[in-house]
Design an enzyme around this catalytic site. Structure first.
Site, short mmCIF file in Angstrom:
data_model
loop_
_atom_site.label_atom_id
_atom_site.label_comp_id
_atom_site.label_asym_id
_atom_site.label_seq_id
_atom_site.Cartn_x
_atom_site.Cartn_y
_atom_site.Cartn_z
N GLU A 1 -0.02 -1.34 5.58
CA GLU A 1 1.04 -0.96 6.53
C GLU A 1 0.90 0.50 6.93
O GLU A 1 1.14 0.87 8.09
CB GLU A 1 2.41 -1.20 5.88
CG GLU A 1 3.60 -0.97 6.83
CD GLU A 1 4.12 0.45 6.83
OE1 GLU A 1 4.95 0.77 7.71
OE2 GLU A 1 3.70 1.27 5.98
N ASP B 1 0.82 -1.20 0.00
CA ASP B 1 0.00 0.00 0.00
C ASP B 1 0.86 1.26 0.00
O ASP B 1 2.02 1.26 0.43
CB ASP B 1 -0.97 0.02 1.18
CG ASP B 1 -0.27 0.00 2.53
OD1 ASP B 1 0.70 -0.78 2.69
OD2 ASP B 1 -0.68 0.75 3.44
#
Length: 385
Positions: A134, A72
């Site tokens: 994350e 991400d």
């Protein structure tokens, strides 16, 4: 370098902002790794819109080396980019695009070398972990951890490729984030005693946070290498109320702490629970029995604790030629892997100074250095741990 750049360009084209799905990127990586001979597993989250990837090359035994990165990226909205953030471009020895350094560059280099690892992973397996979310609390890694524990075959070493300019990092503080919701009782501002002002109780809560922040300074470990050496607390936001003359019925406090040592987080949480239970709530409920204080856990991510024995650190030092390992102020998924029993280190190409900014880039020389590191790592797979 050519293959890494090709894969990196493909990864940048997937707009994997944390709020959106990463499935297309994960499926793409799964195909590349499977083509290289890896055994690939994809674990979807309960929503079905996000997934973690775990892949293995080499023997099915304990003691492997894990290469880990998150898929991400942070949003690009309201940022002044000079080129399309989702189309990698090269300018002046740099590759631009969202995620180039944080941290698709490392992922691309690792995956590009998978065919090489397939030839070298004779005595020791190499694993790949690509996680989701994350940036918003390490949610993917926290979901992946118990699944890996249940598999039975565990890596021994974890290398997390966050951008460190290829410096070897052996520690960082944890990051615990909370939103505390206060429900009071609205009323006319001319009669404050007839209501429960959620903002005022939220202010008292923040005052307690400030007291704890000062108290934590005295608890700093004498040998702490962190800067500052103690556990920190930061109040990020206090939101509530609707008008000057209305008793605020709702309020929210957003805050975080970054523990410098095990135990500090439990101390803070226990203190706040006692403060709310015995000091704030009785006064609130004496006027409005339905009044409440609810703590929402946004994320609780353990830090990476430096240890005297750390094979991951020794491998990274040998491969980079560095003389010692350092610490960083930002958080990563490394502590999650350490808590699973792995020896972990952070080392990856690019600079954290470029992360989350418009025109994010990774220097080509940094990417090349990361590739050389991963190439040399392949030789470690020919010798049993």
């Amino acid at each position: 370098m050519t293959r890494t750049r090709e894969i990196l360009g493909q990864l940048i084209a997937y707009p994997t902002v944390s709020a959106d799905s990463n499935l297309a990127l994960i499926e793409h990586l799964a195909g590349l790794l499977a083509d290289a001979g890896a055994r690939v597993e994809v674990f979807r989250d309960p929503s079905g819109g996000k997934a973690n990837l775990f892949a293995t090359i080499g023997p099915d035994i304990d003691g492997g080396i894990l290469l880990s990165g998150h898929s991400d990226v942070v949003p690009v909205a309201d940022q002044a980019w000079t080129s399309d953030p989702w189309a990698m471009v090269e300018r002046d020895g740099r590759l631009y695009g969202r995620g180039t350094c944080d941290m698709k560059g490392f992922i691309a280099a690792a995956v590009a070398l998978a065919p090489v690892y397939a030839q070298k992973a004779i005595a020791r397996p190499i694993h790949f972990a690509v996680t989701h979310d994350e940036e918003i609390g390490c949610l993917g890694a926290q979901a992946l951890a118990p699944l890996l524990q249940a598999r039975g075959v565990k890596p021994r070493v974890a290398i997390i490729g966050e951008p460190t300019l290829m410096r070897v990092i052996e520690g960082h503080k944890g990051c615990y984030e909370y939103s505390v919701h206060f429900t009071g009782l609205e009323g006319h501002g001319s009669a404050p005693e007839r209501g429960v002002n959620a903002v005022e109780y939220a202010v008292r809560y923040v005052a307690r946070l400030l007291e704890l922040r000062e108290a934590l300074k005295a608890l700093a470990p004498p040998d702490s290498r962190f800067e500052p050496p103690w556990t920190t607390i930061n109040t990020g936001a206090l939101v509530g109320g609707v008008a000057h003359n209305v008793i605020a019925g709702k309020a929210r406090v957003d805050w975080e702490m970054r523990p410098a040592q095990p135990g500090d987080a439990d101390l803070v949480k226990a203190d706040l629970h006692e403060f709310c239970t015995h000091h704030l709530l009785p006064g609130m409920r004496a006027v409005a029995p339905m009044a409440d204080i609810i703590t929402e856990v946004i994320g609780e991510v353990d830090g990476l604790i430096p240890t005297s024995e750390n094979e991951a650190r020794e491998i990274a030092l040998a491969l980079t030629g560095a003389n010692g390992a350092g610490l960083v102020p930002f958080g990563t998924e490394a502590g999650i892997f350490q808590a699973m029993g792995m020896q972990a280190v952070i080392c990856g190409p690019g600079s954290i100074e470029q992360a989350h900014k418009p025109d994010e880039f990774i220097a080509l020389e940094q990417l090349a250095e990361g590739i050389r590191f991963l190439e040399r790592l392949g030789d470690r797979l020919q010798v049993a741990p």
